[in-house]
Motif scaffolding. Structure first.
Motif, PDB file in Angstrom:
ATOM      1  N   HIS A   1       0.802  -1.226   0.000  1.00 10.82           N
ATOM      2  CA  HIS A   1       0.000   0.000   0.000  1.00 10.82           C
ATOM      3  C   HIS A   1       0.835   1.277   0.000  1.00 10.82           C
ATOM      4  N   GLU A   2       2.114   1.159   0.369  1.00 10.98           N
ATOM      5  CA  GLU A   2       2.913   2.373   0.544  1.00 10.98           C
ATOM      6  C   GLU A   2       3.218   3.039  -0.793  1.00 10.98           C
ATOM      7  N   ASN A   3       3.460   4.350  -0.709  1.00 16.32           N
ATOM      8  CA  ASN A   3       3.635   5.154  -1.911  1.00 16.32           C
ATOM      9  C   ASN A   3       4.991   5.865  -1.859  1.00 16.32           C
ATOM     10  N   GLY A   4       5.816   5.594  -2.863  1.00 12.37           N
ATOM     11  CA  GLY A   4       7.158   6.194  -2.894  1.00 12.37           C
ATOM     12  C   GLY A   4       7.160   7.648  -3.341  1.00 12.37           C
ATOM     13  N   LEU A   5       5.990   8.220  -3.537  1.00 11.56           N
ATOM     14  CA  LEU A   5       5.908   9.613  -3.989  1.00 11.56           C
ATOM     15  C   LEU A   5       6.521  10.569  -2.974  1.00 11.56           C
ATOM     16  N   ASN A   6       6.251  10.300  -1.709  1.00 14.67           N
ATOM     17  CA  ASN A   6       6.736  11.220  -0.683  1.00 14.67           C
ATOM     18  C   ASN A   6       7.710  10.510   0.250  1.00 14.67           C
ATOM     19  N   PRO A   7       9.014  10.699   0.036  1.00 20.47           N
ATOM     20  CA  PRO A   7      10.005   9.967   0.839  1.00 20.47           C
ATOM     21  C   PRO A   7       9.964  10.365   2.314  1.00 20.47           C
ATOM     22  N   MET A   8       9.331  11.534   2.604  1.00 20.85           N
ATOM     23  CA  MET A   8       9.289  11.929   4.019  1.00 20.85           C
ATOM     24  C   MET A   8       8.228  11.152   4.794  1.00 20.85           C
ATOM     25  N   ALA A   9       7.193  10.720   4.071  1.00 17.07           N
ATOM     26  CA  ALA A   9       6.133   9.940   4.730  1.00 17.07           C
ATOM     27  C   ALA A   9       6.600   8.516   5.003  1.00 17.07           C
ATOM     28  N   PHE A  10       7.477   8.011   4.157  1.00 12.07           N
ATOM     29  CA  PHE A  10       7.920   6.620   4.292  1.00 12.07           C
ATOM     30  C   PHE A  10       9.451   6.534   4.277  1.00 12.07           C
ATOM     31  N   PRO A  11      10.064   6.825   5.415  1.00  8.73           N
ATOM     32  CA  PRO A  11      11.529   6.734   5.481  1.00  8.73           C
ATOM     33  C   PRO A  11      12.026   5.340   5.093  1.00  8.73           C
ATOM     34  N   SER A  12      11.173   4.334   5.311  1.00  8.65           N
ATOM     35  CA  SER A  12      11.570   2.968   4.931  1.00  8.65           C
ATOM     36  C   SER A  12      11.846   2.917   3.423  1.00  8.65           C
ATOM     37  N   LEU A  13      10.922   3.463   2.624  1.00  6.60           N
ATOM     38  CA  LEU A  13      11.092   3.420   1.169  1.00  6.60           C
ATOM     39  C   LEU A  13      12.279   4.283   0.728  1.00  6.60           C
TER      40      LEU A  13
END
Ligand SMILES: Cc1ncc(COP(=O)(O)O)c(C=O)c1O
Length: 440
Positions: free
Chosen positions: A57-69
């Motif tokens: 479900h995660e979205n790589g659009l915003n790297p700040m929302a998902f530090p994992s990605l």
């Protein structure tokens, strides 16, 4: 027209319908295809699937929302840059595939030229005729002129013709490692020298070879230099969803410096939806594909990739040996890796392909020159003998019964090849696709 089902349906019936739908799909798992799918066995597939599902479900659009990605993406790029003799200045992006990486490279160099050479109003890019069609698409999308360069008898770009084609409008040279049609590497070292002499950037398309050439080299095969080790190489595209064995939807585009990559990025500070900045062509970027790439690279490591490369290259050599033993067939040029093409002066290879398809193989036809295309993976190891046996039978059948093959793909390619106005053929192809994709 088909409508949305009125009521919710059971999971079982949906999955059953999907299984039914795939009955006629190409049998890639059985090694029956030679393109489209890169399969290295269930163990790797299962790992990739699990990793993908974790970040489904995660979205790589915003790297700040998902530090994992962000971690996965930058580490994947770093590991890839390292394979290609990059250094601390190397930068890059993950894209959805080879085509997007290529689109981004051409756009980047167009915009870079606009900045550093504003006097160039009609930019040209030097394209060996063997480069992937995605470069043609990029030239079309970004309004740069493709200058087509012929190949030598060895199916490598003719570097004398490259030199002659360079003029004041040239903004980029392109080479492949290897090129898709014959699986043969352009002389990147020489292209690098030319690029340096003329102070031009050089993009190396290693979409196909990026995740196998370094491992073949590790095994001792004589792979000529093609990456950042050559000072003229300014960027490289390499697909993890090919010989990297990741899930579909992940490729890398690497640049020697940030000075280039920043022309790839797009920012729009005034959007009512918030300040906007995006690295590549897409908006949403599937977290699953990024995560799965990270997982498979860490899982296999150098050891795993070298093992797989060994399997693919020994299978390739076995198949090539089998083909060479069929007197009517030959291999075009001397491919360095695990991709090659097969031609004949005695039988129509498209008719051979038609016959092979009757025997359950999915074949890829190529033109200029007429030949068949093969990309070998570990999935082909188990079917090598059957493939050669069927190929022998098909060649014999076509040779002994030419009248049986008056129609089929040989006739279709023959007819299309004779139409002098190629834009007419393009229109026909678009019409065909329209028809195929009509709503059901
Ligand atoms: C050399 C080369 N470049 C680019 C591409 C395009 O990759 P994709 O199909 O992932 O867009 C391919 C695909 O086979 C390729 O072989």
């Amino acid at each position: 027209m088909k409508t949305l089902p009125k009521n919710t349906q059971s999971k079982e019936s949906i999955l059953q319908m999907m299984d039914d739908a795939r009955h006629q799909d190409a049998k890639w798992k059985d090694g029956r295809t030679f393109s489209l799918v890169y399969y290295a066995g269930e163990e790797i597939s299962n790992l990739v699937k699990e990793a993908y599902m974790k970040f489904f479900h995660e979205n790589g659009l915003n790297p700040m929302a998902f530090p994992s990605l962000q971690k996965f993406e930058t580490e994947v790029l770093s590991m890839t840059a390292n394979l290609f003799h990059g250094d601390k200045n190397t930068v890059g992006s993950l894209t959805s595939g080879g085509t997007e990486s290529i689109l981004m490279a051409v756009k980047t160099y167009r915009d870079y030229a606009r900045k550093v050479r504003p006097e160039v109003t009609e930019p040209e890019i030097i394209l060996p005729i063997s480069v992937h069609a995605a470069f043609e698409k990029a030239a079309h999308y970004f309004n740069v002129k493709p200058i087509h360069i012929p190949l030598t008898d060895e199916y490598r770009v003719d570097t004398n013709a490259v030199r002659q084609a360079i003029n004041e409008n040239t903004i980029l040279i392109i080479g492949s490692a290897p090129a898709y049609p014959q699986g043969i590497m352009d002389p990147i070292q020489e292209l690098s020298n030319i690029a340096l002499e003329h102070n031009l950037p050089l993009h190396v398309d290693a979409c196909l070879g990026g995740f196998i050439l370094p491992f073949l080299k590790e095994l001792g095969y004589p792979i000529p230099p093609f990456d950042f080790e050559l000072p003229g190489v300014t960027s490289i595209s390499a697909d993890i969803h090919k010989y990297g064995y990741a899930a579909k939807g992940v490729s890398t585009i690497l640049y020697r410096t940030d000075e280039l990559r920043k022309h790839q990025y797009f920012a729009y500070a005034d959007w009512p939806g918030g300040i906007f900045v995006s690295p590549t062509a897409t908006g949403t970027r599937p977290g699953g594909a990024i995560a799965a790439a990270w997982a498979v690279m860490n899982y296999l490591g150098l050891e795993g990739y070298v093992k797989l490369a060994k399997k693919s290259i020994s299978t390739t050599h076995k198949i090539i040996e089998g083909i060479r033993a069929i007197p009517e067939l030959y291999i075009l040029g001397n491919p360095e890796a695990t991709v090659f093409s097969v031609g004949s002066d005695e039988v129509n290879v498209f008719s051979v392909a038609d016959e092979m398809e009757q025997l359950g193989w999915h074949m890829d036809r190529q033109q200029n020159p007429t030949c068949l295309h093969f990309m070998i993976t570990p999935a082909h190891e188990a079917v090598t003998d059957q493939f050669i046996k069927d190929l022998e039978t098909s060649v014999r059948d076509v040779k002994e019964n030419p009248e049986k093959y008056q129609s089929g793909s040989a006739a279709m390619y023959g007819m299309m090849g004779e139409i002098p106005d190629r834009s007419e053929v393009d229109q026909y192809l678009i019409h065909m696709l329209n028809d195929l994709m009509r709503l059901k």
